[in-house]
Design an enzyme around this catalytic site. Structure first.
Site, PDB file in Angstrom:
ATOM      1  N   ASP B  18       0.931  -1.365  -0.009  1.00 32.96           N
ATOM      2  CA  ASP B  18      -0.053   0.120  -0.072  1.00 32.96           C
ATOM      3  C   ASP B  18       0.913   1.405   0.160  1.00 32.96           C
ATOM      4  OD1 ASP B  18      -1.888   1.812   0.455  1.00 32.96           O
ATOM      5  OD2 ASP B  18      -3.137   0.731   1.815  1.00 32.96           O
ATOM      6  N   HIS B  20      -0.286   4.745   0.142  1.00 36.23           N
ATOM      7  CA  HIS B  20      -1.158   5.652   0.664  1.00 36.23           C
ATOM      8  C   HIS B  20      -0.278   6.390   1.604  1.00 36.23           C
ATOM      9  CE1 HIS B  20      -4.356   3.415  -1.117  1.00 36.23           C
ATOM     10  NE2 HIS B  20      -4.896   4.587  -1.315  1.00 36.23           N
TER      11      HIS B  20
END
Lengths: 465, 144
Positions: B18, B20
């Site tokens: 991920d 983010h």
């Protein structure tokens, strides 16, 4: 005239370089056989005797007489930390950057067997780290108590969790150890801080190790043995990259030093990602980084080189049979003074040096990892991105004496078939033709700008087809 | 602010593949403002990185966030690894878009608690809620 005499006590030869400081020129070089067992001054006197031929009126007065040393095994260290990828690696980097030979690294709580192992190798200095500041205290305290029972390694440098450092010191002092406490090598998880530890290692080297290795015998003539030779070389590389207040340096660079026992790679530069969209992972890298490959060497380590590289690869590079290359590696391993003769031997020698360069640089530089995410490909970088480094410098016997040094140094270059290994792509290739680097690292201590001009003058560009 | 006697150390990161980064920054800011010592290991962090960071910093809690829907796979085994590494008692919190698609939150929460997390937070949770919970879990009061 301001003159400097720069001495490198190697394990085989004592090399001396006389330099005219103002003109930044080498006046004379000479070498003698190092004699650690009897008297280290013998080798120096031999070399100075040889040098007298350049001075018909007798040796002049040298204002600076500085020396570095890798004699008697150099500076032998053990590094201890907590987590392998974190404080252990930080401690290892600090030791390597100080010019040490790292005999072993240890993670987590030391066991009795590990302490016995440390005792058996008997390091000059133990670097004890572990825990960020305010972080884990238990492990470094445990390790201090274990080391208190060790017979060897009387000098311990503590560079771990500052909240535990005092207690660690007390434990070790009570056990009769000589303890130095310095700043944490990893005060915060993302902050590498190896310079204070390097400095402490160097001070300890000056005070104790020089004495222990019999080098102080030479101190009446010279002003002191300042540092281990690999640290002098790293110093020279850093000076050449950074420059001084008066003169600009070359910027980032890489240096490959192929020796008989090890292949060292140094790089000066931050090594941040050069491409966008790349995430950096892991421990931050030291600006001046040194790695040492103990299995890659031209003589003492010829057999481990053969094993690491594989006979088939050397055979393919040379066009000779696997038996031939294997025989040659055994031969030079048993005859460390042997120099190659004839075309075939040169071919094998070249192939060995090239593969040593390839592997050592591959292990030194960072790598990209391609990760597939639901959003597409993403890249994670571990270690330094050295693809854009503008200079690479070659040094060490095999490369300096080679008719085509570029053939060896080309092993350091970026390979399209290994796009994730971040080797230099289009560097200028330079050769340390006069073995000037250690001397420059020494002179940099007293006359940095002169040292910088000296190194710029005596590194020659390799221009081969 | 947290009582001055003890400052809690939190290891914060975005797990798995991920990327983010923005939410991660906001969380770092919020927890630091709340008086915690935040060790942010950033995005694309592996389970080993969370564990190693917690061991080295002697952290009190691990805070895992995940936004891309694969948190369930990424988080599995984290508690077991912490036990192996000798920090089995560490508090673990997880939050974000933890699973694929729309699923019943209570069900999801149970799954994460069973995995060994102390608390799990659905999408849209404000940092303050977690801050209050952490303080409560460690028996600390918020002053201001």
């Amino acid at each position: 005239m301001e003159l400097a005499l720069l001495i490198d006590f190697g394990s085989t030869y004592t090399k001396v370089t006389a330099v005219d400081v103002e003109a930044a020129e080498i006046i004379a070089t000479a070498r003698g056989i190092t004699t650690v067992d009897t008297n280290i001054v013998d080798g120096l006197e031999q070399a100075l005797g040889q040098m007298k031929t350049h001075f018909p009126l007798g040796l002049p007065e040298f204002q600076h007489r500085l020396a570095c040393s890798s004699a008697a095994g150099g500076l032998r260290m053990v590094a201890i930390g907590l987590v392998q990828e974190l404080t252990v690696e930080a401690a290892r980097q600090a030791a390597l950057g100080a010019g040490a030979r790292v005999l072993g690294v240890y993670a987590h709580q030391l066991s009795k067997a590990e302490v016995a192992e440390i005792d058996a190798t008997c390091p000059d200095i133990i670097l004890l780290a572990g825990g960020t500041d305010g972080g884990n205290r238990d492990v470094i305290l445990h390790n201090a108590r274990m080391l208190a029972g060790a017979k060897c390694g009387e000098t311990v440098i503590v560079a771990g969790n500052k909240s535990a450092a005092e207690e660690v010191r007390d434990i070790l002092v009570q056990a009769g150890k000589d303890v130095r406490v310095t700043e944490n090598v990893l005060p915060e998880l993302n902050k590498l801080n190896v310079d204070p530890a390097r400095q402490t290692i160097r001070e300890t080297f000056l005070e104790k190790i020089v004495e222990a290795k019999g080098l102080s015998k030479a101190e009446s003539y010279i002003q002191g043995v300042l540092m281990p030779t690999p640290m002098a070389v790293l110093n020279a590389a850093r000076l050449l990259a950074q420059g001084t207040d008066e003169e600009k340096g070359w910027g980032d660079l890489m240096l490959v030093d192929i020796g008989g026992a090890t292949t060292d790679v140094h790089s000066i530069g931050d090594g941040f990602p050069t491409k966008s969209g790349v995430t950096f992972k892991g421990l931050p890298e030291p600006y001046a980084k040194r790695t040492v490959e103990g299995d890659l060497g031209m003589r003492v380590s010829a057999l481990s080189l053969l094993e690491s590289v594989g006979a088939h690869k050397l055979a393919a590079l040379t066009g000779l049979s696997q038996q031939d290359v294997t025989d040659y590696c055994h031969y030079v391993h048993d005859n460390v003074e042997a120099l190659p003769t004839g075309e075939d031997q040169w071919k094998i020698e070249t192939a060995m040096a090239r593969m040593a360069t390839e592997l050592a640089v591959e292990r030194h530089v960072g790598s990209l990892e391609n990760i597939w995410t639901p959003m597409g490909a993403a890249y994670v970088q571990h270690g330094k991105d050295l693809t854009q480094v503008p200079y690479i410098i070659g040094t060490g016997g095999v490369i300096v004496n080679h008719p085509r040094p570029g053939d060896i140094l080309a092993g350091a270059l970026f390979k399209p078939e290994q796009p994730t290994v971040l080797r230099p792509q289009r560097p200028k290739m330079m050769l340390d033709k006069e073995y000037i680097l250690a001397a420059v690292g020494l002179l940099a201590e007293v006359r940095p700008t002169a040292a910088l001009r000296l190194v710029k003058k005596y590194l020659v560009e390799i221009n081969e087809e | 602010m947290v009582e001055e006697k003890k400052q809690l150390t939190l290891v914060l990161g975005v797990i798995g593949a991920d990327v983010h980064a923005v939410g991660n920054r906001i969380l770092e800011y919020a927890f630091t403002e709340a008086g915690f010592k935040v060790v942010n290991i950033g995005v694309m962090a592996s389970q080993e990185e969370f564990i190693n960071a917690a061991v080295e910093t002697n952290a009190d809690a691990i805070l895992v966030s995940s936004l891309y829907g694969h948190g369930e796979i990424d988080c599995r085994g984290l508690r077991e690894k912490a036990i192996e590494a000798g920090i089995g008692d560490i508090k673990m919190y997880v939050g974000g878009n933890l699973v694929v698609g729309k699923q019943d939150w209570d069900d999801v929460k149970q799954r994460f608690l069973k995995m060994g997390f102390d608390r799990a937070y659905p999408p849209g949770t404000m940092p303050q809620e977690a801050i209050d919970d952490i303080l409560e879990d460690f028996g600390l009061k918020q002053k201001c």
